[in-house]
Design a protein around this motif. Structure first.
Motif, PDB file in Angstrom:
ATOM      1  N   LEU A   1       0.833  -1.195   0.000  1.00 33.69           N
ATOM      2  CA  LEU A   1       0.000   0.000   0.000  1.00 33.69           C
ATOM      3  C   LEU A   1       0.874   1.255   0.000  1.00 33.69           C
ATOM      4  O   LEU A   1       0.623   2.206  -0.741  1.00 33.69           O
ATOM      5  N   GLY A   2       1.909   1.234   0.831  1.00 28.38           N
ATOM      6  CA  GLY A   2       2.816   2.370   0.880  1.00 28.38           C
ATOM      7  C   GLY A   2       3.641   2.510  -0.380  1.00 28.38           C
ATOM      8  O   GLY A   2       3.995   3.624  -0.782  1.00 28.38           O
ATOM      9  N   MET A   3       3.977   1.376  -1.032  1.00 24.72           N
ATOM     10  CA  MET A   3       4.732   1.447  -2.282  1.00 24.72           C
ATOM     11  C   MET A   3       3.930   2.185  -3.349  1.00 24.72           C
ATOM     12  O   MET A   3       4.452   3.040  -4.068  1.00 24.72           O
ATOM     13  N   GLY A   4       2.643   1.863  -3.436  1.00 20.21           N
ATOM     14  CA  GLY A   4       1.792   2.601  -4.360  1.00 20.21           C
ATOM     15  C   GLY A   4       1.707   4.061  -3.980  1.00 20.21           C
ATOM     16  O   GLY A   4       1.703   4.950  -4.848  1.00 20.21           O
ATOM     17  N   GLY A   5       1.654   4.333  -2.675  1.00 20.21           N
ATOM     18  CA  GLY A   5       1.611   5.714  -2.214  1.00 20.21           C
ATOM     19  C   GLY A   5       2.871   6.474  -2.551  1.00 20.21           C
ATOM     20  O   GLY A   5       2.827   7.668  -2.885  1.00 20.21           O
ATOM     21  N   LEU A   6       4.031   5.795  -2.460  1.00 23.34           N
ATOM     22  CA  LEU A   6       5.287   6.464  -2.799  1.00 23.34           C
ATOM     23  C   LEU A   6       5.318   6.846  -4.270  1.00 23.34           C
ATOM     24  O   LEU A   6       5.712   7.959  -4.630  1.00 23.34           O
TER      25      LEU A   6
ATOM     26  N   PRO B   1      -3.909 -10.584  -6.564  1.00 22.86           N
ATOM     27  CA  PRO B   1      -4.960  -9.554  -6.632  1.00 22.86           C
ATOM     28  C   PRO B   1      -4.911  -8.563  -5.479  1.00 22.86           C
ATOM     29  O   PRO B   1      -5.106  -7.359  -5.679  1.00 22.86           O
ATOM     30  N   ALA B   2      -4.646  -9.076  -4.263  1.00 22.55           N
ATOM     31  CA  ALA B   2      -4.568  -8.174  -3.114  1.00 22.55           C
ATOM     32  C   ALA B   2      -3.418  -7.191  -3.272  1.00 22.55           C
ATOM     33  O   ALA B   2      -3.551  -6.003  -2.959  1.00 22.55           O
ATOM     34  N   LEU B   3      -2.280  -7.658  -3.756  1.00 21.92           N
ATOM     35  CA  LEU B   3      -1.127  -6.772  -3.932  1.00 21.92           C
ATOM     36  C   LEU B   3      -1.439  -5.680  -4.958  1.00 21.92           C
ATOM     37  O   LEU B   3      -1.112  -4.506  -4.746  1.00 21.92           O
ATOM     38  N   ALA B   4      -2.078  -6.073  -6.058  1.00 26.39           N
ATOM     39  CA  ALA B   4      -2.429  -5.081  -7.079  1.00 26.39           C
ATOM     40  C   ALA B   4      -3.438  -4.069  -6.540  1.00 26.39           C
ATOM     41  O   ALA B   4      -3.300  -2.852  -6.752  1.00 26.39           O
ATOM     42  N   GLY B   5      -4.441  -4.555  -5.823  1.00 24.95           N
ATOM     43  CA  GLY B   5      -5.443  -3.654  -5.271  1.00 24.95           C
ATOM     44  C   GLY B   5      -4.866  -2.672  -4.275  1.00 24.95           C
ATOM     45  O   GLY B   5      -5.195  -1.479  -4.292  1.00 24.95           O
ATOM     46  N   LEU B   6      -3.987  -3.163  -3.404  1.00 25.90           N
ATOM     47  CA  LEU B   6      -3.365  -2.285  -2.411  1.00 25.90           C
ATOM     48  C   LEU B   6      -2.466  -1.250  -3.078  1.00 25.90           C
ATOM     49  O   LEU B   6      -2.439  -0.080  -2.687  1.00 25.90           O
ATOM     50  N   PHE B   7      -1.714  -1.669  -4.102  1.00 30.43           N
ATOM     51  CA  PHE B   7      -0.803  -0.743  -4.784  1.00 30.43           C
ATOM     52  C   PHE B   7      -1.577   0.389  -5.448  1.00 30.43           C
ATOM     53  O   PHE B   7      -1.250   1.569  -5.280  1.00 30.43           O
ATOM     54  N   ILE B   8      -2.619   0.059  -6.206  1.00 29.55           N
ATOM     55  CA  ILE B   8      -3.387   1.087  -6.922  1.00 29.55           C
ATOM     56  C   ILE B   8      -4.103   2.007  -5.933  1.00 29.55           C
ATOM     57  O   ILE B   8      -4.156   3.226  -6.116  1.00 29.55           O
ATOM     58  N   THR B   9      -4.648   1.411  -4.860  1.00 32.18           N
ATOM     59  CA  THR B   9      -5.322   2.229  -3.854  1.00 32.18           C
ATOM     60  C   THR B   9      -4.352   3.196  -3.186  1.00 32.18           C
ATOM     61  O   THR B   9      -4.681   4.364  -2.956  1.00 32.18           O
ATOM     62  N   GLY B  10      -3.149   2.710  -2.860  1.00 30.10           N
ATOM     63  CA  GLY B  10      -2.146   3.590  -2.257  1.00 30.10           C
ATOM     64  C   GLY B  10      -1.772   4.737  -3.172  1.00 30.10           C
ATOM     65  O   GLY B  10      -1.643   5.889  -2.726  1.00 30.10           O
ATOM     66  N   PHE B  11      -1.607   4.454  -4.462  1.00 35.05           N
ATOM     67  CA  PHE B  11      -1.288   5.502  -5.442  1.00 35.05           C
ATOM     68  C   PHE B  11      -2.386   6.560  -5.451  1.00 35.05           C
ATOM     69  O   PHE B  11      -2.125   7.767  -5.337  1.00 35.05           O
ATOM     70  N   GLY B  12      -3.623   6.123  -5.611  1.00 37.15           N
ATOM     71  CA  GLY B  12      -4.727   7.071  -5.715  1.00 37.15           C
ATOM     72  C   GLY B  12      -4.956   7.869  -4.453  1.00 37.15           C
ATOM     73  O   GLY B  12      -5.261   9.065  -4.502  1.00 37.15           O
ATOM     74  N   THR B  13      -4.794   7.224  -3.303  1.00 43.73           N
ATOM     75  CA  THR B  13      -5.020   7.911  -2.041  1.00 43.73           C
ATOM     76  C   THR B  13      -4.049   9.069  -1.851  1.00 43.73           C
ATOM     77  O   THR B  13      -4.438  10.165  -1.422  1.00 43.73           O
ATOM     78  N   VAL B  14      -2.778   8.851  -2.181  1.00 47.52           N
ATOM     79  CA  VAL B  14      -1.782   9.902  -1.976  1.00 47.52           C
ATOM     80  C   VAL B  14      -1.984  11.055  -2.943  1.00 47.52           C
ATOM     81  O   VAL B  14      -1.913  12.231  -2.554  1.00 47.52           O
TER      82      VAL B  14
END
Length: 429
Positions: free
Chosen positions: A276-281, A325-338
Motif C-alpha cells: 500500500l505504501g509502495m503505491g503511495g510512494l 490480486p490483493a497486492l495489485a489492489g493495495l498498490f493502486i489504492t495507495g497511489f490514488g489515495t496519496v
C-alpha cells in the motif's frame, strides 16, 4: 501590422530542497511517520500472534489508534491556533515516546496484556491529533502558500515510504526480536523527531497577542460552519470520511486475514501491508505532475473515481500466487489515495484564511479519522458476526463508493481551485 506583446511570467519559487527549515521539518515529520507505521504494525501483530486477541479486541485496538480524533479532534484545532505549533509537536512526540516505553517494560515483567496495548494506542492517538493538526497548520507559515503543493508532495512521499518500509520492518523485527526492542526503537524515533524540530531556527510564531480570546465552543462552531458551508470543502470532507470509515472496517480484520486465512508469517504480513505504501510512494513522486496535468479540482474527483474501486481485488486473494490480486489492489489504492490527499490538503491550505486553518484542519481530521475509528469498531464486530472475508467485501465496496461525493459535487465544473464554476467555492447558507 499587429504587434505582439509578451507577458512577463513570474519565475517559479526556488525548490524546497534549498529551504533549511523545511528540510528539518520534513525530516522530523518523516521520522514520526516511520515510527507511526512501525508501531501500528507491531501492536496488532503482537496482539494477534502473541496475546491471541479476538477479532473484537483487534477492532478495539485498531479503533484506539485513531480514537484521539473523536475525543479531542475539534478542540485540538482551537488549541493549536493558540500555541507555538512546533513546540506542541515536540511535546507530542516526547509523550508518545514515553507511552511506548511502557510496552517493553510490561513485556519484560510478563505483564503485557491486550487492554494495556489498547490504552497505549489510544493515548498515542491523542498525541498524534495534536502533532498532525499542528504540522498541517504550520506548513503554510514555514514555506508560504505558493510552495504548498511541493511541500505536501514531499511530506506525502515520506509518509508513503514509511508505509512501504514500516510494516515490513515492524513485522521482521517482531519475528526476530519479539515486541520489546522494536517498540523501543519506535520511541527513540519520536525523540529524534523532537530534536530535529528544535534545530529549526526560523521563528515559531505564537498566537496573536492582541486577538480577543473567543470561547472554545464558539471557535469550534466557526470551524464546523466554515467546513459545512464551503461546498467543495464539504464534498471533499464527506469523501474522505466515507473512505476512511470503510478503511477502518478493513484495518480491523486485515491482519487476521493475512495471518489466519492466508497463513502468512509476521514478516510477510509486513511486506504485504507495505505494498500500500509502495503505491503511495509512486503516487507522491507523480502527484505534482498528475495534479498539474489534470488540474487541482479535477484530480480530487477523477483520481479516487479511477483508483478506489481497485480495493475490490483484496477479498479475492488466496494463498500463493492468488495473493497477487490483493497486492495489485493495495498498490493502486495507495497511489490514488496519496495523489488525492496532495490535491485536497493543498486546497484546504489555500482556500482557508490563516486564522481559520487550524480549526478547519481539525474539523476535517475529526470527521475523517473519527469515521476511521467507528469503521474499525464496526469491522471488529462484523468479523465476529459474518466472518473475515465478507467483512473485506463490505470494506472494499464502501471505499469504492466514497468517490461519488466529489464526483457529484461542483468540483466537476472546475479545473483548478482558482477557476470557479458557478460559485463552487462560495459558502451556502
Amino acid at each position: 501590422m499587429v504587434s505582439r506583446t509578451t507577458e512577463a511570467r513570474t519565475p517559479p519559487p526556488p525548490s524546497l530542497w534549498h529551504h533549511r527549515a523545511f528540510r528539518l521539518f520534513w525530516a522530523a515529520d518523516s521520522v514520526s511517520q516511520f515510527g507511526t507505521y512501525i508501531g501500528n504494525t507491531i501492536l496488532p501483530l503482537v496482539a494477534a500472534t502473541t496475546l491471541a486477541a479476538t477479532p473484537f479486541e483487534m477492532g478495539l485496538l485498531s479503533a484506539a489508534e485513531t480514537a484521539g480524533y473523536l475525543l479531542i479532534g475539534l478542540p485540538a484545532g482551537v488549541w493549536v491556533s493558540r500555541v507555538r505549533q512546533r513546540r506542541l509537536m515536540r511535546h507530542a512526540n516526547t509523550v508518545r515516546a514515553l507511552l511506548l516505553c511502557t510496552v517493553p517494560v510490561a513485556w519484560w515483567y510478563g505483564l503485557l496484556t491486550a487492554p494495556q496495548m489498547i490504552v497505549v494506542a489510544l493515548l498515542c492517538s491523542v498525541c498524534a491529533v495534536l502533532f498532525d493538526v499542528a504540522y498541517q497548520s504550520h506548513l503554510p507559515v514555514l514555506v508560504g502558500r505558493d510552495q504548498l503543493l511541493e511541500g505536501n508532495a514531499r511530506l506525502q512521499s515520506s509518509q508513503s515510504l514509511a508505509q512501504i518500509t514500516g510494516p515490513g520492518a515492524g513485522g521482521t523485527l517482531v519475528q526476530l526480536a519479539g515486541p520489546a526492542y522494536p517498540v523501543l526503537g519506535t520511541a527513540l524515533g519520536y525523540l529524534t523527531a523532537a530534536l530535529l524540530l528544535r534545530r529549526i531556527r526560523d521563528p515559531d510564531p505564537p498566537a496573536p497577542a492582541d486577538s480577543p480570546r473567543v470561547p472554545l465552543l464558539t471557535e469550534i462552531r466557526e470551524g464546523l460552519r466554515y467546513t459545512a458551508r464551503t461546498r467543495t470543502l464539504r464534498a471533499i470532507t464527506a469523501c474522505t470520511a466515507t473512505a476512511n470509515f470503510f478503511n477502518g472496517v478493513l484495518s480491523a480484520v486485515q491482519v487476521l486475514f493475512l495471518t489466519s486465512t492466508l497463513a502468512l508469517t509476521d514478516a510477510a504480513v509486513g511486506a504485504v501491508l507495505g505494498v500500500l505504501g509502495m503505491g503511495g510512494l509512486v503516487g507522491a513522486v507523480c502527484a505534482h505532475r498528475v495534479v498539474r496535468r489534470l488540474g487541482q479540482a479535477r484530480a480530487v474527483w477523477l483520481v479516487p473515481l479511477a483508483t478506489f474501486p481497485s480495493l475490490l481485488l483484496v477479498p479475492l486473494a488466496g494463498r500463493g500466487v492468488l495473493l497477487a490480486p490483493a497486492l495489485a489492489g493495495l498498490f493502486i489504492t495507495g497511489f490514488g489515495t496519496v495523489v488525492y490527499n496532495v490535491a485536497q490538503v493543498s486546497y484546504r491550505q489555500v482556500i482557508c484564511p490563516e486564522a481559520m486553518l487550524a480549526r478547519v484542519n481539525a474539523t476535517v481530521r475529526f470527521l475523517g479519522f473519527g469515521a476511521l475509528t467507528l469503521g474499525a469498531l464496526l469491522g471488529g464486530g462484523l468479523g465476529e458476526l459474518v466472518g473475515i472475508r465478507p467483512t473485506l467485501w463490505i470494506a472494499a465496496a464502501g471505499t469504492s463508493l466514497a468517490a461519488l461525493w466529489v464526483v457529484g459535487s461542483p468540483l466537476r465544473g472546475m479545473r483548478d481551485f482558482g477557476c470557479r464554476a458557478g460559485g463552487a467555492d462560495r459558502p451556502w447558507s
